[in-house]
Design an enzyme around this catalytic site. Structure first.
Site, PDB file in Angstrom:
ATOM      1  N   ARG A  36       0.567  -1.237   0.251  1.00  0.00           N
ATOM      2  CA  ARG A  36      -0.058  -0.095   0.182  1.00  0.00           C
ATOM      3  C   ARG A  36       0.754   1.275   0.089  1.00  0.00           C
ATOM      4  NH1 ARG A  36      -5.018  -2.056   0.554  1.00  0.00           N
ATOM      5  NH2 ARG A  36      -5.061  -4.071   1.597  1.00  0.00           N
ATOM      6  N   HIS A  66       2.980 -10.767  -5.909  1.00  0.00           N
ATOM      7  CA  HIS A  66       1.519  -9.897  -6.217  1.00  0.00           C
ATOM      8  C   HIS A  66       2.326  -8.582  -6.099  1.00  0.00           C
ATOM      9  CE1 HIS A  66      -2.107  -8.002  -6.904  1.00  0.00           C
ATOM     10  NE2 HIS A  66      -2.815  -9.202  -6.833  1.00  0.00           N
ATOM     11  N   TYR A  69      -1.010  -2.643  -4.767  1.00  0.00           N
ATOM     12  CA  TYR A  69      -2.308  -2.245  -5.494  1.00  0.00           C
ATOM     13  C   TYR A  69      -2.091  -0.735  -5.907  1.00  0.00           C
ATOM     14  CZ  TYR A  69      -3.959  -6.345  -2.978  1.00  0.00           C
ATOM     15  OH  TYR A  69      -4.474  -7.752  -2.664  1.00  0.00           O
ATOM     16  N   HIS A 106      -2.580  -6.604 -11.764  1.00  0.00           N
ATOM     17  CA  HIS A 106      -3.813  -6.317 -12.360  1.00  0.00           C
ATOM     18  C   HIS A 106      -3.608  -5.555 -13.557  1.00  0.00           C
ATOM     19  CE1 HIS A 106      -6.032  -6.812  -8.058  1.00  0.00           C
ATOM     20  NE2 HIS A 106      -5.246  -7.833  -8.387  1.00  0.00           N
ATOM     21  N   GLU A 143      -3.730 -10.621 -14.104  1.00  0.00           N
ATOM     22  CA  GLU A 143      -4.836 -11.316 -13.443  1.00  0.00           C
ATOM     23  C   GLU A 143      -5.913 -10.975 -14.031  1.00  0.00           C
ATOM     24  OE1 GLU A 143      -4.468 -10.711  -9.066  1.00  0.00           O
ATOM     25  OE2 GLU A 143      -6.643 -11.679  -8.775  1.00  0.00           O
ATOM     26  N   ASP A 177      -8.208 -15.805 -11.466  1.00  0.00           N
ATOM     27  CA  ASP A 177      -8.567 -15.793 -10.107  1.00  0.00           C
ATOM     28  C   ASP A 177     -10.337 -16.282 -10.274  1.00  0.00           C
ATOM     29  OD1 ASP A 177     -10.133 -14.527  -7.728  1.00  0.00           O
ATOM     30  OD2 ASP A 177      -8.474 -13.472  -7.452  1.00  0.00           O
ATOM     31  N   HIS A 180     -12.974 -13.517  -9.375  1.00  0.00           N
ATOM     32  CA  HIS A 180     -13.006 -12.259 -10.275  1.00  0.00           C
ATOM     33  C   HIS A 180     -13.549 -12.847 -11.589  1.00  0.00           C
ATOM     34  CE1 HIS A 180      -9.092 -10.422  -8.140  1.00  0.00           C
ATOM     35  NE2 HIS A 180     -10.038 -10.679  -7.398  1.00  0.00           N
ATOM     36  N   HIS A 214      -5.662 -18.101  -8.237  1.00  0.00           N
ATOM     37  CA  HIS A 214      -5.940 -17.464  -6.982  1.00  0.00           C
ATOM     38  C   HIS A 214      -7.508 -18.527  -6.671  1.00  0.00           C
ATOM     39  CE1 HIS A 214      -3.801 -13.538  -7.513  1.00  0.00           C
ATOM     40  NE2 HIS A 214      -3.227 -14.557  -7.056  1.00  0.00           N
ATOM     41  N   ASP A 227     -15.483  -7.371  -6.672  1.00  0.00           N
ATOM     42  CA  ASP A 227     -14.464  -8.151  -6.214  1.00  0.00           C
ATOM     43  C   ASP A 227     -14.765  -8.362  -4.536  1.00  0.00           C
ATOM     44  OD1 ASP A 227     -12.113  -9.217  -5.675  1.00  0.00           O
ATOM     45  OD2 ASP A 227     -10.835  -7.623  -6.373  1.00  0.00           O
ATOM     46  N   HIS A 229     -14.251 -11.663  -1.956  1.00  0.00           N
ATOM     47  CA  HIS A 229     -13.726 -13.059  -1.715  1.00  0.00           C
ATOM     48  C   HIS A 229     -14.501 -13.751  -0.539  1.00  0.00           C
ATOM     49  CE1 HIS A 229      -9.403 -12.086  -3.405  1.00  0.00           C
ATOM     50  NE2 HIS A 229     -10.450 -11.505  -4.216  1.00  0.00           N
ATOM     51  N   GLU A 259      -6.529 -16.389  -1.284  1.00  0.00           N
ATOM     52  CA  GLU A 259      -6.644 -15.096  -1.040  1.00  0.00           C
ATOM     53  C   GLU A 259      -7.863 -14.789  -0.254  1.00  0.00           C
ATOM     54  OE1 GLU A 259      -4.645 -12.815  -4.493  1.00  0.00           O
ATOM     55  OE2 GLU A 259      -6.330 -13.344  -4.990  1.00  0.00           O
TER      56      GLU A 259
HETATM   57 ZN    ZN Z   1     -10.119 -10.175  -5.586  1.00  0.00          ZN
HETATM   58 MN    MN Z   2      -6.559 -12.430  -6.755  1.00  0.00          MN
HETATM   59 MN    MN Z   3      -4.821  -9.642  -7.256  1.00  0.00          MN
END
Ligand code: ZN
Ligand code: MN
Ligand code: MN
Length: 281
Positions: A36, A66, A69, A106, A143, A177, A180, A214, A227, A229, A259
């Protein structure tokens, strides 16, 4: 099969291996730094050494990283695009230094400029990052996304377009994923739906280009484009969908990582992994 989870690197990069071993995982995903923040801490020889040693002790299992973000290589804002380019280049270098073969990312957001313009921008910056990084062993995995907002990569067509437009297609693959793709409208709940989705993927991209999975169940329903999970078997996908995937021999050597939410004791990971293992025939 390689079934594992995303683990925290709190206390040091090598600590992720202690965590994955404590849940008997055989696949691992990590962030190589605080995801982050823009700031990228130094990676010392000692950290690299410790990481590789701990990996060896764990076993010959797949590890993916990964990226942060904050990175948006498709951004039409010059400042964000430049910062993203620099950060992503560093992410690639860190993976190579640590011996991590997969970098999951992403494929950016076009922020209102349209899908085609976004993809064009994205691919240009991605290619530049691959060149600037001076790496050779890292494969970037785009992804699949849920299609929230102006995020790119929610359809197999868009991902195929990126892979084709890049000058470095040999350095690219896909991270699939389950949450997703389901939120984006690709069903895997019945054998028929699963086959249809995977046939589509195979025709447009090629199932052999999936470098990592994922495994997340989905809170939203099919096609909701959100999105969120859920624990395996407790969401809108359900156990049957995961059973279809886990028993597809094409993916028996591909790393698969949870995840899903968990507490510090990682109990939820143990639970989800045990559900997944119970689905393998
Ligand atoms: Zn996600
Ligand atoms: Mn993912
Ligand atoms: Mn991701």
């Amino acid at each position: 099969m390689y079934l594992g989870s995303h683990m925290s690197i709190s206390g040091g990069l090598h600590k992720a291996f202690e965590r994955i071993r404590s849940v008997d995982g055989t696949a691992l995903q990590i962030f190589t730094r605080n995801q982050r923040q823009w700031k990228i801490p130094e990676l010392t020889d000692e950290m690299i050494e410790q990481f590789k040693e701990a990996w060896k002790d764990w076993g010959d299992y797949p590890v993916a990283a990964h990226d942060s973000y904050l990175i948006n290589l498709a951004s039409p804002k010059k400042d964000t695009a430049e910062k993203s380019l620099h950060a992503f280049t560093e992410e690639m270098r860190r993976c190579e230094a640590l011996g991590i073969p997969w970098l999951v990312t992403h494929p950016g957001s076009h922020l209102g400029k349209g899908v085609d313009a976004g993809i064009e921008r994205y691919v240009k910056k991605l290619d530049k990052a691959i060149e600037d990084s001076d790496t050779e062993t890292v494969t970037v995995l785009l992804e699949t996304t849920a299609g929230q907002g102006t995020n790119l990569g929610a359809t197999f067509e868009e991902l195929a377009q990126m892979l084709e437009q890049s000058k470095h297609g040999d350095r690219l693959g896909v991270c699939y994923d389950t949450c997703h793709t389901f939120a984006a409208g690709y069903d895997i709940r019945t054998k028929e739906a699963y086959n249809k989705t995977m046939d589509q993927f195979d025709r447009l991209i090629g199932t052999d280009r999936i470098g990592f999975f994922h495994l997340n169940d989905s809170k939203p329903e099919l096609g909701d484009k959100k999105d969120r999970h859920e624990h395996i078997g407790k969401g809108a996908i359900g156990k049957d969908g995961f059973r279809n995937l886990l028993n597809d021999e094409r993916f028996s050597r591909v790393g698969m990582s949870l995840e899903t939410d968990k507490g510090d004791d990682l109990e939820e990971d143990r639970m989800n992994l045990s559900v997944l293992r119970g689905l393998i025939k």
